[in-house]
Scaffold this motif. Structure first.
Motif, short mmCIF file in Angstrom:
data_model
loop_
_atom_site.label_atom_id
_atom_site.label_comp_id
_atom_site.label_asym_id
_atom_site.label_seq_id
_atom_site.Cartn_x
_atom_site.Cartn_y
_atom_site.Cartn_z
N LEU A 1 103.55 99.79 29.64
CA LEU A 1 102.53 99.36 28.68
C LEU A 1 101.25 100.16 28.85
CD1 LEU A 1 102.56 95.52 28.07
CD2 LEU A 1 102.67 97.36 26.39
N LEU A 2 100.95 100.55 30.06
CA LEU A 2 99.78 101.40 30.28
C LEU A 2 100.05 102.81 29.77
CD1 LEU A 2 99.00 99.96 33.81
CD2 LEU A 2 97.64 99.60 31.73
N HIS A 3 101.27 103.27 29.97
CA HIS A 3 101.66 104.56 29.41
C HIS A 3 101.53 104.55 27.88
CE1 HIS A 3 104.48 107.67 27.97
NE2 HIS A 3 104.07 108.33 29.04
N ALA A 4 101.93 103.46 27.27
CA ALA A 4 101.82 103.35 25.81
C ALA A 4 100.37 103.44 25.34
CB ALA A 4 102.45 102.04 25.32
N ALA A 5 99.45 103.07 26.23
CA ALA A 5 98.03 103.16 25.89
C ALA A 5 97.49 104.57 26.12
CB ALA A 5 97.23 102.15 26.71
N GLY A 6 98.38 105.49 26.47
CA GLY A 6 97.95 106.88 26.62
C GLY A 6 97.60 107.27 28.04
N ILE A 7 97.95 106.42 28.98
CA ILE A 7 97.63 106.68 30.39
C ILE A 7 98.85 107.31 31.06
CG2 ILE A 7 97.04 105.58 32.58
CD1 ILE A 7 95.74 103.32 30.74
N GLY A 8 98.67 108.45 31.68
CA GLY A 8 99.79 109.12 32.33
C GLY A 8 100.28 108.33 33.53
N LEU A 9 101.58 108.46 33.84
CA LEU A 9 102.13 107.71 34.97
C LEU A 9 101.49 108.14 36.28
CD1 LEU A 9 105.91 107.48 33.94
CD2 LEU A 9 104.10 105.77 33.66
N GLY A 10 101.10 109.40 36.36
CA GLY A 10 100.42 109.86 37.57
C GLY A 10 99.11 109.12 37.81
N GLU A 11 98.42 108.79 36.73
CA GLU A 11 97.17 108.03 36.86
C GLU A 11 97.41 106.62 37.39
OE1 GLU A 11 94.38 108.43 33.45
OE2 GLU A 11 95.96 109.71 32.62
N LEU A 12 98.69 106.21 37.34
CA LEU A 12 99.04 104.87 37.84
C LEU A 12 99.64 104.95 39.24
CD1 LEU A 12 100.53 103.69 34.47
CD2 LEU A 12 98.30 103.07 35.46
N GLY A 13 99.55 106.16 39.81
CA GLY A 13 100.01 106.30 41.19
C GLY A 13 101.49 106.58 41.32
N ILE A 14 102.15 106.88 40.22
CA ILE A 14 103.58 107.19 40.29
C ILE A 14 103.72 108.67 40.63
CG2 ILE A 14 105.80 107.04 39.09
CD1 ILE A 14 104.32 104.38 39.14
N PRO A 15 104.40 109.00 41.71
CA PRO A 15 104.55 110.41 42.07
C PRO A 15 105.62 111.07 41.20
CG PRO A 15 105.70 109.04 43.67
CD PRO A 15 105.05 108.10 42.69
N THR A 16 105.44 112.35 40.95
CA THR A 16 106.49 113.10 40.26
C THR A 16 107.63 113.39 41.24
OG1 THR A 16 105.42 115.17 40.80
CG2 THR A 16 104.82 114.16 38.71
N ARG A 17 108.78 113.70 40.66
CA ARG A 17 109.94 114.01 41.49
C ARG A 17 109.68 115.17 42.44
NH1 ARG A 17 115.20 113.92 37.52
NH2 ARG A 17 115.90 111.87 38.14
N ASP A 18 108.98 116.17 41.94
CA ASP A 18 108.75 117.35 42.76
C ASP A 18 107.42 117.27 43.52
OD1 ASP A 18 106.86 117.68 40.83
OD2 ASP A 18 107.69 119.52 39.99
N ALA A 19 106.80 116.09 43.47
CA ALA A 19 105.56 115.87 44.21
C ALA A 19 104.45 116.83 43.80
CB ALA A 19 105.80 115.93 45.73
N GLN A 20 104.61 117.46 42.65
CA GLN A 20 103.54 118.30 42.11
C GLN A 20 102.63 117.43 41.24
OE1 GLN A 20 103.35 121.69 42.96
NE2 GLN A 20 104.96 120.95 44.31
N GLY A 21 101.47 117.95 40.92
CA GLY A 21 100.57 117.24 40.02
C GLY A 21 99.80 116.17 40.75
N ARG A 22 98.70 115.79 40.17
CA ARG A 22 97.83 114.82 40.81
C ARG A 22 98.38 113.40 40.64
NH1 ARG A 22 93.24 112.06 41.91
NH2 ARG A 22 92.94 110.66 40.15
N THR A 23 98.37 112.66 41.71
CA THR A 23 98.76 111.26 41.66
C THR A 23 97.56 110.43 42.09
OG1 THR A 23 101.03 111.84 42.23
CG2 THR A 23 100.39 109.54 42.53
N ALA A 24 97.20 109.47 41.27
CA ALA A 24 96.02 108.67 41.57
C ALA A 24 96.20 107.92 42.88
CB ALA A 24 95.75 107.70 40.43
N SER A 25 95.11 107.68 43.55
CA SER A 25 95.15 106.85 44.75
C SER A 25 95.43 105.41 44.35
CB SER A 25 93.81 106.91 45.47
OG SER A 25 92.85 106.17 44.71
#
Lengths: 470, 470, 470
Positions: free
Chosen positions: B68-92
């Protein structure tokens, strides 16, 4: 028999819940109307001449109403609808109105009946049921009102407090009426066009080849030039945007987009122009053009709305005699999950792309639309449409979508009407129903009162403006 | 804004009916929880280390919430979800939590919002709405609670009064965590595995060939030995049964079983291993294996549960970046009548065979599941699942199934959650809704009060234990 | 535990709404019953011998009831149902009744339970729950009642105030029972046959070739004479009309009509008789005959009713042992829009042609049936059928259809029952539910009170008589 409007209409039965609903409703009852999708003819406002009589006003263009009388065995000619070839007897407005009044009981419990009653009481001060006995008197009373200044279209537009009104227009429309209205300092209203390109995108649509030729002529390119065709569509969209358009609307039998190569698309386009394309090929090209339309929306910012699932002109004989929009468009089963996916694969995560998905098959609300809009930032759930734009159906819609997608993934209320005078009744209905739905959630301890107050304001004010970029 | 829990939440609006609902609810509110199907990681209980912070607890693993937060335009990384390859910023965690709190209003009216509110108030004593202003304070308050002994997983397990908790496990899982928990005299709880063999049965599933090879290795037979493959599956089921399993769960796109000859099955199996099987053949083999799984359930007694109708990983780009279970699994139309018939033809009348059929397409409840469960002793109607596990949807489910199948043909409530802390909120919700449904029937003179008291007790205590052979 | 009937049963919970519902109900509670479609055996009334015992009365012929006991693991033989070959043990009536009473709680909340309770209390004065303890006493009490004059079938017919009762009959039935009843001056009731030709129209139906041969013999033409076949069907319809029939009923898996040439039809007919027709061809011929049946209805005036969407005899082993109608007929997804169109293209606008469309897939109500009946004068929406003939389902039906089609496009209530004693309970249920639905609309300010009073009277008195030309 008396006709009136219950001040508490559409509110829940339980007194405590009703009280909450009333308060929520009253907090938004006076807010201006946003109507981002509909079918009012802009010339009504441009010309600003009086409506002539109640038959013209309530029957002539409202196939929601005439269809129910037709179902009772009354021919459309008896309701004042002219045939295409102007042959056959067409009832006079007074005769048609009388027939309608005699059958008023057929509308009890229907959405059309609800709006008609609102209009008769609230706009015209009618206090009696339409009936054989009252028909002539009502005809005269309404006709007299229509000749007064306050019933001129622009006066009504002002008194309805319409902030913005979107019409639906052919891509080749010059939009002169919109331009004239915008240029008229005496009309402060905002009336904007909507780009509706179905018959330019689907080779199976009547007139497609002529429409493609018209695009080419306008664009100054050969008809058979596929790139010119795409450029012309983009150009006409730009023309609409220059006249205030915020959305492009797509009516399709099934919501299917397809990813094919440019070469394949060009080949299908050529075959279609040469009349060699079979129905499967036409479907594929139309599906390709739905994806292309999404691409154009991403590029030019027009909100993309999709209205699928209607079998148009189900009754061939009526269609041939009276033309389209004569009351026999019938919903079919709809599914979005596979068909819309090519669009979402490309653009679903782009929050600047707005894709509003409507339905007349209400099974998709909980199964597909709420889950899709609950994930993809591009997807907005279209308000209950057509047959579903009715009190119980709207509450079913809210119940089917809110638990999955919340209150902020919808299009806001859409009146989608040709019946200009019904606009306030429809928006009022929507506000009452949202108040009722929220009041139940408050009463059930699921939403607290301050949140409900914020939400209903957002539903009326913020949500449609956001979804339609207004 | 205040946050609290209405003691009468989810009860009907009418005061008289509400009173009945409250009494029915109170009669079962304190009963232990039976959770026969879910996705809690057993190592949480084995290791018994503190949850670290509210973002890890409420966001990291709950794709109901993050979508639901993603639907509001918020990236999953901003929600602290790590990418599979651990690249990209992940929020604390603190940043992710702040983003969640700022968007708390998006959850109003949703099932997730309901559970979250229950957990925040009931477990953590939060008394204010999450918001930008309160985010940090709530983060600290919850984090501090989590460091206390009473918030250790095993302490929570005890305080939740969980009688039995089933996990969902890979067939080749050694079940060491389950064994260790069972062997630990300091942990009196019952945590049992569930056999989930989808990726061992469907040649189109990623990793199928490797999984088949792993089965063969374990069984000491050549990979290409079809009989060895079946024996290995039976053997792994036995391993699960030896560790307390009572059910095998089957997730399929469509619930289709097929009767084919042994020779045909063996040929398909060989072709699949050789990579020569097309998607039709793979579907046929998977359908055959669904029937074989039913046969094994008849032989070894494992309850067979079927979860169909989900298009997994609808958004390819998110799937590639973040992996499965990232919020874009979308329901599709489902039908059971033809597809499940081969199983019922063979085993439908065997009361010792338990076949629990779930749905996310709610049209099947009144049309198919209630009629099937209203005849076949083997069929149990699965509790409302996934998007349908929400207050209004649950009441629609009860209304859609009870008139045809009564109260005794269901699975009992299933929480089906990864979110350990939400288990009491979910079961409490179910009990309230059953009380509300029954109270309405009492008020409408359809069920008498003593019967309603018996039924609600049975729904909480007897029905899940019977369906899952607990 | 006490058994009684709440005087306010099925009325809405809110006291104010309930008061309105009660008044509306009371205004029609005493009106005579019109039963235009059902399955009572006319010989019950002709022979007028006492029903023997409660097992014969409530279990033997009511597969709605026996299926739920079967689902609990009880064999049909234990319920007194004989096998086709009369092998195997069949419980005595008293034993079967005892089994039923022991499982009374399984019927709580079901439609069957509702009707049974009505019958036990209202007809037999039972005041205790059926149970193991009360079974024998109830058996004796009911059996004793059945031996009294007032429980003779004709006495019940009179006390039920049945105006007209339609049976369902094979086209070759001589209708002697109907003729004898009509000729009997001591029986003033109207009992009329219904023409049910499925197994004469569909080459895939068991016995089709024999049935065609029987038609030919009766008609005096060769079996292979296609025109003779059509003439014989028309002749048998005439025979039914001469015995009072007003309708012809068509049970089909999918409601599909097809327009083919006469030559094609004749060729398919020949192939079918020669056993050379594949299932696709059989489907096409059956679809053609559905259209032919519509043509015959236009010609002879019989109302055409269509009951689609049931997978008959889902469980082969039970079918083989106990025959049809043994509780495992399961609904399937249904759609009308394309399939019924050939009939509507030809005859949809003919108000003298009445086409009543039923459904067990309730998604078609709002999506298809209300829109179709809201336009075509020939189309009437069939009352909720089979599993949907239950309180909540009926209210869903009203909510799904009324907003689009109003109150005057329905069939009126249809009991469709084999269970003669349940007829008053079923019609009473329908009247209560219509009162409840209307009361809600009154309370919500959507229908005024005088209109609601007119509508409920029309729903009970006028609507079924109009739809069925009674």
């Amino acid at each position: 028999m008396m006709l009136d409007l219950d001040a508490d209409r559409l509110f829940p039965s339980d007194p405590e819940t009703r009280k909450i609903a009333r308060a929520l409703y009253e907090s938004v009852a006076g807010l201006p109307i946003v109507s981002p999708h509909g079918h009012v003819d802009p010339r009504i406002l441009l010309e600003n001449v009086p409506f002539t009589d109640p038959a013209q006003l309530f029957l002539r263009y409202d196939h929601y109403v005439t269809r129910l009388l037709h179902a009772a065995g009354i021919g459309l000619g008896e309701l004042g609808i002219p045939t295409r070839d102007a042959q056959g007897r067409t009832a006079s407005p007074r005769e048609a109105w009388r027939t309608f009044c005699e059958n008023w009981h057929l509308f009890a419990g229907t959405a059309s009946g609800y709006w008609l009653q609102h209009e008769l009481v609230d706009l015209f001060g009618i206090a009696e049921h339409p009936s054989a006995d009252t028909a002539d008197e009502l005809f005269d009373q309404i006709s007299a009102s229509l000749q007064t200044d306050e019933f001129l279209p622009r006066a009504l537009f002002a008194s309805f407090r319409i902030d913005v009104l979107a019409t639906t227009d052919d891509p080749m429309d010059d939009l002169a009426a919109h331009a004239a209205l915008a240029a008229d300092p005496s009309f402060p209203g905002r009336v904007i066009p909507t780009f509706r390109p179905d018959s330019y995108l689907n080779p199976a649509a009547p007139g497609w080849a002529d429409n493609v030729a018209a695009l080419a002529t306008w664009n100054g390119t050969p008809t058979a030039d596929y790139d010119g065709y795409l450029a012309a569509l983009a150009g006409r969209r730009r023309h609409f945007i220059d006249h205030g358009a915020v959305s492009a609307d797509h009516g399709v039998l099934q919501p299917v987009a397809a990813e094919i190569t440019r070469d394949r698309a060009e080949a299908l386009f050529s075959e279609a122009l040469e009349g060699r394309l079979d129905s499967e090929g036409a479907g594929l090209f139309a599906a390709h053009m739905l994806l292309e339309s999404a691409r154009m929306s991403v590029e030019d910012g027009l909100v993309m709305t999709v209205h699928p699932g209607i079998f148009r002109n189900h009754d061939t004989s009526t269609f041939e005699t009276f033309g389209p929009d004569s009351g026999h468009d019938i919903p079919v089963t709809t599914t979005y999950v596979d068909g819309i996916r090519p669009i979402l694969q490309r653009y679903g995560n782009d929050p600047s792309f707005h894709l509003v998905l409507f339905a007349v098959d209400e099974t998709v609300y909980s199964r597909e639309l709420a889950p899709l809009a609950g994930y993809y930032p591009a997807v907005y759930i279209g308000a209950p449409w057509w047959f579903l734009d009715a009190p119980d159906a709207v509450l079913r819609f809210r119940a089917a979508t809110t638990e999955t997608a919340g209150f902020y993934r919808g299009s806001g209320f859409i009146d989608d009407t040709r019946a200009f005078l019904s606009i306030p009744a429809r928006h009022d209905m929507s506000r009452r129903l949202d108040a009722s739905f929220l009041a139940r959630l408050v009463r059930e301890g699921r939403v607290d009162r301050p949140s409900a107050e914020r939400i209903i304001h957002d539903l009326v004010h913020l949500v449609p403006r956001k979804a339609f970029k207004l």
